[in-house]
Design an enzyme around this catalytic site. Structure first.
Site, PDB file in Angstrom:
ATOM      1  N   ARG A  51       0.809  -1.221   0.000  1.00  0.00           N
ATOM      2  CA  ARG A  51       0.000   0.000   0.000  1.00  0.00           C
ATOM      3  C   ARG A  51       0.842   1.270   0.000  1.00  0.00           C
ATOM      4  O   ARG A  51       0.384   2.325  -0.375  1.00  0.00           O
ATOM      5  CB  ARG A  51      -0.906   0.003   1.234  1.00  0.00           C
ATOM      6  CG  ARG A  51      -2.255  -0.634   0.934  1.00  0.00           C
ATOM      7  CD  ARG A  51      -3.148  -0.533   2.107  1.00  0.00           C
ATOM      8  NE  ARG A  51      -2.434  -0.947   3.320  1.00  0.00           N
ATOM      9  CZ  ARG A  51      -2.981  -1.055   4.505  1.00  0.00           C
ATOM     10  NH1 ARG A  51      -4.244  -0.778   4.677  1.00  0.00           N
ATOM     11  NH2 ARG A  51      -2.280  -1.443   5.552  1.00  0.00           N
ATOM     12  N   LYS A 149       2.405 -19.603   6.367  1.00  0.00           N
ATOM     13  CA  LYS A 149       1.575 -19.822   7.534  1.00  0.00           C
ATOM     14  C   LYS A 149       1.364 -18.486   8.253  1.00  0.00           C
ATOM     15  O   LYS A 149       2.145 -17.573   8.015  1.00  0.00           O
ATOM     16  CB  LYS A 149       2.236 -20.836   8.458  1.00  0.00           C
ATOM     17  CG  LYS A 149       3.524 -20.341   9.118  1.00  0.00           C
ATOM     18  CD  LYS A 149       3.811 -21.173  10.317  1.00  0.00           C
ATOM     19  CE  LYS A 149       4.141 -20.361  11.505  1.00  0.00           C
ATOM     20  NZ  LYS A 149       5.407 -19.670  11.471  1.00  0.00           N
ATOM     21  N   ASP A 236       2.241 -21.609  16.142  1.00  0.00           N
ATOM     22  CA  ASP A 236       3.368 -20.975  15.444  1.00  0.00           C
ATOM     23  C   ASP A 236       4.423 -22.001  15.018  1.00  0.00           C
ATOM     24  O   ASP A 236       5.032 -21.855  13.967  1.00  0.00           O
ATOM     25  CB  ASP A 236       4.003 -19.935  16.392  1.00  0.00           C
ATOM     26  CG  ASP A 236       5.110 -19.132  15.721  1.00  0.00           C
ATOM     27  OD1 ASP A 236       4.881 -18.646  14.595  1.00  0.00           O
ATOM     28  OD2 ASP A 236       6.209 -18.998  16.314  1.00  0.00           O
ATOM     29  N   HIS A 241       6.154 -26.619  11.653  1.00  0.00           N
ATOM     30  CA  HIS A 241       7.552 -27.030  11.578  1.00  0.00           C
ATOM     31  C   HIS A 241       7.825 -28.378  12.283  1.00  0.00           C
ATOM     32  O   HIS A 241       8.439 -29.273  11.713  1.00  0.00           O
ATOM     33  CB  HIS A 241       8.476 -25.975  12.194  1.00  0.00           C
ATOM     34  CG  HIS A 241       8.291 -24.601  11.617  1.00  0.00           C
ATOM     35  ND1 HIS A 241       7.952 -24.377  10.310  1.00  0.00           N
ATOM     36  CD2 HIS A 241       8.408 -23.366  12.172  1.00  0.00           C
ATOM     37  CE1 HIS A 241       7.870 -23.076  10.084  1.00  0.00           C
ATOM     38  NE2 HIS A 241       8.134 -22.441  11.206  1.00  0.00           N
ATOM     39  N   LYS A 340      10.311 -20.280  23.084  1.00  0.00           N
ATOM     40  CA  LYS A 340      11.056 -19.024  22.988  1.00  0.00           C
ATOM     41  C   LYS A 340      11.820 -18.822  24.290  1.00  0.00           C
ATOM     42  O   LYS A 340      11.423 -19.340  25.342  1.00  0.00           O
ATOM     43  CB  LYS A 340      10.089 -17.845  22.815  1.00  0.00           C
ATOM     44  CG  LYS A 340       9.197 -17.937  21.577  1.00  0.00           C
ATOM     45  CD  LYS A 340       9.814 -17.231  20.395  1.00  0.00           C
ATOM     46  CE  LYS A 340       8.881 -17.232  19.197  1.00  0.00           C
ATOM     47  NZ  LYS A 340       9.611 -17.216  17.931  1.00  0.00           N
TER      48      LYS A 340
HETATM   49  C1  BG6 Z   1       8.733 -18.997  12.195  1.00  0.00           C
HETATM   50  C2  BG6 Z   1       8.017 -18.641  13.459  1.00  0.00           C
HETATM   51  O1  BG6 Z   1       7.911 -19.769  11.367  1.00  0.00           O
HETATM   52  O2  BG6 Z   1       9.912 -19.728  12.496  1.00  0.00           O
HETATM   53  C3  BG6 Z   1       8.921 -17.861  14.377  1.00  0.00           C
HETATM   54  O3  BG6 Z   1       6.856 -17.892  13.157  1.00  0.00           O
HETATM   55  C4  BG6 Z   1      10.217 -18.565  14.603  1.00  0.00           C
HETATM   56  O4  BG6 Z   1       8.286 -17.597  15.623  1.00  0.00           O
HETATM   57  C5  BG6 Z   1      10.835 -19.002  13.284  1.00  0.00           C
HETATM   58  O5  BG6 Z   1      11.097 -17.692  15.275  1.00  0.00           O
HETATM   59  C6  BG6 Z   1      12.032 -19.888  13.497  1.00  0.00           C
HETATM   60  O6  BG6 Z   1      12.660 -20.104  12.281  1.00  0.00           O
HETATM   61  P1  BG6 Z   1      14.217 -20.410  12.191  1.00  0.00           P
HETATM   62  O7  BG6 Z   1      14.454 -20.680  10.748  1.00  0.00           O
HETATM   63  O8  BG6 Z   1      14.908 -19.192  12.723  1.00  0.00           O
HETATM   64  O9  BG6 Z   1      14.453 -21.604  13.050  1.00  0.00           O
END
Ligand code: BG6
Length: 490
Positions: A51, A149, A236, A241, A340
């Site tokens: 935008r 996602k 998340d 993952h 985290k």
């Molecule tokens: C993302 C998450 O998909 O993956 C994040 O939304 C996370 O919260 C991240 O920090 C981690 O990815 P990587 O590649 O740094 O392990």
């Protein structure tokens, strides 16, 4: 050692959310790297839309800064950066209205090659953007759409999003990114399993005691409080993952390295996951939230302070024990954990083999420790196979547990490409193997939904943990109750 680069056909790559965080940190640097390595054929163009009222020059300046900020010094080259920014066009466009869409249509007119629309925007915009792409006649047989996602926050919303995109695009044109699938070592997991005869005969409940999958992060909320507090670690990280890693680890051998064959096998794993419902959720899962502590040597605030909302019950940590109800894996627990503000940033898969059935050695030789295979995704990517050997030197027989260590960076001396580099090139090539198919995403939600529902009925079960540790003590209890222990990752 150098790797072979196979150039892709010319393409137009349209980034919705062109001024956003993902474009800045990941997409532009990834595209720059692929150009630098000679993978583009000309004329390939990148069209950024958002935008913001910018022109080409201002956007090129933004992209130049993004490359300088996110590409290592030794990979930067003035001439390459200029060549890269010169292939960028910017169009100010509103996803909610028709503003800018004629300009985008004009920019794509007369081009009939590969066209990719990357939706680096919130999922609430997916349907609307897909609809306008269709109405403006921008879908050609060679068009692809890429979505990030979160694809929904439960099964129902995931289905609605998939329907909205599926109304416009055929499943073969939809690329749902899980960037973990683009990581080097994740693909190496497939090479390790299916390019070697060694492991596959042992890859089952007769020989494997249990599996651990850890994706630990040391960062906190970063700048994503708005998104993260609504998602939490389960949505998340686990739904996508960690579950994808579990699927690659546990699936049967596909008949070939082909998008359908690989995804069919992953889907079978998802469908065999034993449901965790009601009371079982308290027994088999642990959720945590970090309080103030120390990370990377400095004091850090707790989640609630970082968020500025003392009432949040969002989990920043999940540990769970999953089981796969099939012949190969029945009775083998898969312990998953992610969080985290943990003690270190480390992602790894640990395959713990069963102990030997009988020791021939005298007690003085020391214990025979069961074999372990550790696949390290990050940092220090590599594979360690722990075995027992005789302690070298004179004296009696003494046994020692040592790793056969294969550190990829040291062994190959090549830069490990970011996951997005591979995934974007796969989109251009039209290869969906490393992308999630609709049924996979929905099967993952089907397994996650009952856990989230059980959690909602018991919001107070969330356990606090100190930032900079390995999570709540209940997560240690989860595995130690079974007489096992988390692998010490650092
Ligand atoms: C993302 C998450 O998909 O993956 C994040 O939304 C996370 O919260 C991240 O920090 C981690 O990815 P990587 O590649 O740094 O392990």
């Amino acid at each position: 050692m150098t790797s072979t680069i196979i150039p892709v056909d010319p393409f137009d790559f349209v980034i919705f959310g062109g001024t956003g965080d993902l474009a800045e940190r990941k997409l532009l640097p990834a595209l720059y790297h692929r150009q630098m390595d000679g993978q583009f054929s000309e004329p390939s163009r990148i069209i950024a839309v958002s935008r913001a009222a910018l022109d080409d020059a201002a956007y090129r300046d933004f992209a130049r800064k993004a490359v300088i900020r996110h590409v290592a010094v030794k990979e930067r080259d003035e001439a390459q950066i200029e060549r890269f920014v010169n292939r960028l066009t910017y169009i100010a466009l509103d996803a909610h209205t028709d503003n800018g869409w004629n300009e985008l249509t004009a920019a794509l007119k007369h081009k009939h090659g590969i066209r990719a629309f990357y939706l680096a925007v919130g999922p609430s915009l997916f349907g609307e953007i897909a609809g306008r792409i269709q109405r403006y006649g921008l879908v050609t047989p060679q068009t692809r759409i890429i979505v990030e996602k979160p694809i929904g926050r439960d099964l129902a919303s995931a289905r609605a999003l998939n329907d909205a995109i599926g109304d416009v695009f055929d499943e073969t044109q939809i690329f749902r990114i899980d960037h973990y699938l683009g990581k080097e070592t994740v693909q190496n997991l497939m090479a390790l399993r299916f390019a070697n005869a060694l492991y596959e005969p042992l890859w089952n409940s007769a020989h494997v005691d249990h599996v651990q999958i850890t994706v630990a992060e040391s960062v906190g909320l970063e700048d994503r409080a708005g998104y993260y507090d609504k998602a939490g670690a389960m949505r998340d990280m686990v739904q996508n993952h960690l579950i994808q890693l579990l699927c690659l680890m546990a699936m049967e051998a596909p008949s070939m390295m082909d998008a359908h064959a690989v995804r069919d096998e992953k889907l079978k794993v998802l469908r065999a996951l034993r449901p965790i419902t009601g009371e079982d959720a308290s027994r088999l899962t642990v959720r945590g939230q970090y309080r103030a502590g120390a990370s990377a040597g400095g004091a850090v605030p707790g989640y609630l302070d970082e968020l500025g909302n003392a009432g949040s019950t969002t989990e920043t940590f999940v540990a769970l024990k999953a089981e796969i109800s099939n012949w190969r894996w029945a009775g083998v627990p898969f312990y998953l954990r992610t969080g985290k503000r943990l003690a270190a940033r480390v992602s790894e898969i640990v395959i713990q083999f069963k102990p030997i059935p009988h020791s021939i050695f005298e007690p003085a030789a020391g214990p025979c420790i069961a074999n372990q295979l550790v696949i390290r995704l990050q940092p220090d990517e590599g594979v360690k196979q722990w075995i027992m050997i005789k302690d070298p030197g004179p004296g009696g027989m003494r046994l020692r547990h040592v790793p056969l260590d294969m550190s990829f960076a040291e062994a190959f001396g090549v830069r490990s490409p970011d996951a997005y580099e591979r995934l974007i090139m796969d989109v251009v090539r039209g290869n969906q193997t490393l992308f999630m198919r609709r049924d996979e995403v929905e099967a993952a939600w089907q397994w996650i939904d009952p856990i989230l529902e059980a959690w909602e009925t018991r919001p107070t079960e969330i356990q606090r943990y100190t930032a900079g540790t390995w999570g709540p003590s209940a997560a240690i209890g989860l595995i130690e109750r079974d007489g096992r222990t988390w692998h010490e990752s650092v």
